[in-house]
Design a protein around this motif. Structure first.
Motif, short mmCIF file in Angstrom:
data_model
loop_
_atom_site.label_atom_id
_atom_site.label_comp_id
_atom_site.label_asym_id
_atom_site.label_seq_id
_atom_site.Cartn_x
_atom_site.Cartn_y
_atom_site.Cartn_z
N CYS A 213 0.83 -1.21 0.00
CA CYS A 213 0.00 0.00 0.00
C CYS A 213 0.86 1.25 0.00
N VAL A 214 0.28 2.35 -0.43
CA VAL A 214 0.94 3.64 -0.28
C VAL A 214 0.97 3.98 1.20
N ARG A 215 1.81 4.93 1.59
CA ARG A 215 1.94 5.30 3.00
C ARG A 215 0.59 5.73 3.58
N GLY A 216 0.34 5.24 4.79
CA GLY A 216 -0.87 5.63 5.50
C GLY A 216 -2.08 4.78 5.22
N LYS A 217 -1.94 3.73 4.36
CA LYS A 217 -3.06 2.88 4.01
C LYS A 217 -2.80 1.43 4.38
N GLN A 218 -3.89 0.66 4.56
CA GLN A 218 -3.80 -0.76 4.88
C GLN A 218 -5.01 -1.49 4.30
N GLY A 219 -5.02 -2.84 4.42
CA GLY A 219 -6.13 -3.65 3.93
C GLY A 219 -5.77 -4.32 2.62
N LEU A 220 -6.56 -5.33 2.24
CA LEU A 220 -6.29 -6.10 1.03
C LEU A 220 -6.18 -5.22 -0.21
N GLN A 221 -7.08 -4.23 -0.30
CA GLN A 221 -7.04 -3.30 -1.43
C GLN A 221 -6.69 -1.89 -0.99
#
Length: 303
Positions: A213-221
């Motif tokens: 993920c890009v910085r600051g993001k999480q999760g499968l998508q």
């Protein structure tokens, strides 16, 4: 023994690898002018003549590999290999040669990676054929990874796994086709967009899940935010791996025995002089512990 190349991608809904420029590893092939590595990505699928193939033959070699550089991380769908087949007119001789070639190809492995080191690559396929009849010289393998490099590898132990294996490790690759989605796409025919928050805009072809993920993001998508106080976190569970910003400041007033808490925003307007600071863990959160010296008498309600 080794040969490898660097390629460009011809973009449609699918991508098939075709050559642009090539670099060849040293001391890795019998005749680079006659059987160069780029022969395996020149768009010619004719496999009944060695002159149309990349060839790694070196006498008594124990390892053979061929690698192609896709230029950047690519959402791979499948890989098709055209290995050298029969090329002699006499039926009996043709059949004999064909069996020899299958004995060479048997046991091959396909790796994909974002590094040129095989030790860091993912094994996509390993041939475990137990007879010549099971070995196919034209074959496709699903290999749904996001990777930059594709490697075909083979080896021979001092004691061969099967009596019909070739004695030396060798690859005679007439064409290797890597089918992939254009960057930022996924789906059965690459019709869907990867999430905008996928790192490098790359995702798994089958389900669209991001590969990072890009910085600051999480999760499968990568649709979820990291914790409000975390600049970077793990994609699968959100555990913070980046800088943790303090959310609560525990302020201890020197010589009073009293302590209060306030938001980080109030630090700039505090009426007290900071002597020292340190991050401490409180209840699973990181807080900034600051001893202060009283400069003027203030009510705790004013803090």
């Amino acid at each position: 023994m080794a040969i490898w190349g660097v390629v460009r991608l011809v973009f449609t809904l699918y991508v098939i690898i075709s050559p642009s420029r090539f670099e060849v590893a040293t001391s890795s092939r019998q005749d680079p002018d006659k059987w160069p590595p780029e022969a395996a990505v020149d768009g010619n699928v004719q496999n009944n003549d060695v002159d149309f193939c990349a060839h790694t033959r070196v006498k008594n070699a124990t390892k053979a590999w061929w690698r192609v550089d896709l230029g950047h991380k690519t959402t791979i769908i499948n890989i098709t290999i055209y290995y050298r087949g029969k090329s002699i007119t006499s039926t009996s001789v043709k059949s004999q040669l064909h069996n020899i070639l299958l004995g060479e190809f048997a046991g091959y492995q396909i790796y994909v990676s974002n590094s040129t080191k095989r030790s860091r690559a993912k094994l996509c396929f390993k041939d475990t054929s137990t007879s010549l009849e099971e070995v196919k010289n034209i074959i496709s393998h699903q290999c749904q990874y996001v990777a930059r490099y594709v490697m075909i590898y083979n080896f021979r132990n001092e004691e061969k796994d099967h009596s019909w294996y070739s004695k030396s490790a060798v690859l005679e690759l007439c064409e290797v086709q890597v089918f992939a989605c254009v960057p930022g796409k996924h789906g059965d025919v690459c019709e869907n967009d990867c999430s905008y928050n996928c790192k490098d805009k790359t995702c798994i072809q089958e389900n669209g899940n991001c590969v990072g993920c890009v910085r600051g993001k999480q999760g499968l998508q990568c649709t979820k935010n990291c914790s409000i106080n975390c600049t970077e976190c793990k994609q699968d569970d959100g555990i913070c791996t980046g800088k943790i910003m303090p959310s609560t400041i525990n302020v201890f007033l020197e010589n009073t025995g009293l302590s209060v808490s306030w938001s980080a925003l109030k630090i700039a307007t505090t009426p007290y002089v900071i002597k020292q600071r340190a991050f401490v863990e409180v209840g699973g959160f990181y807080c900034l512990e600051i001893p202060f010296v009283m400069r003027e008498r203030k009510s705790l309600l004013d803090l």
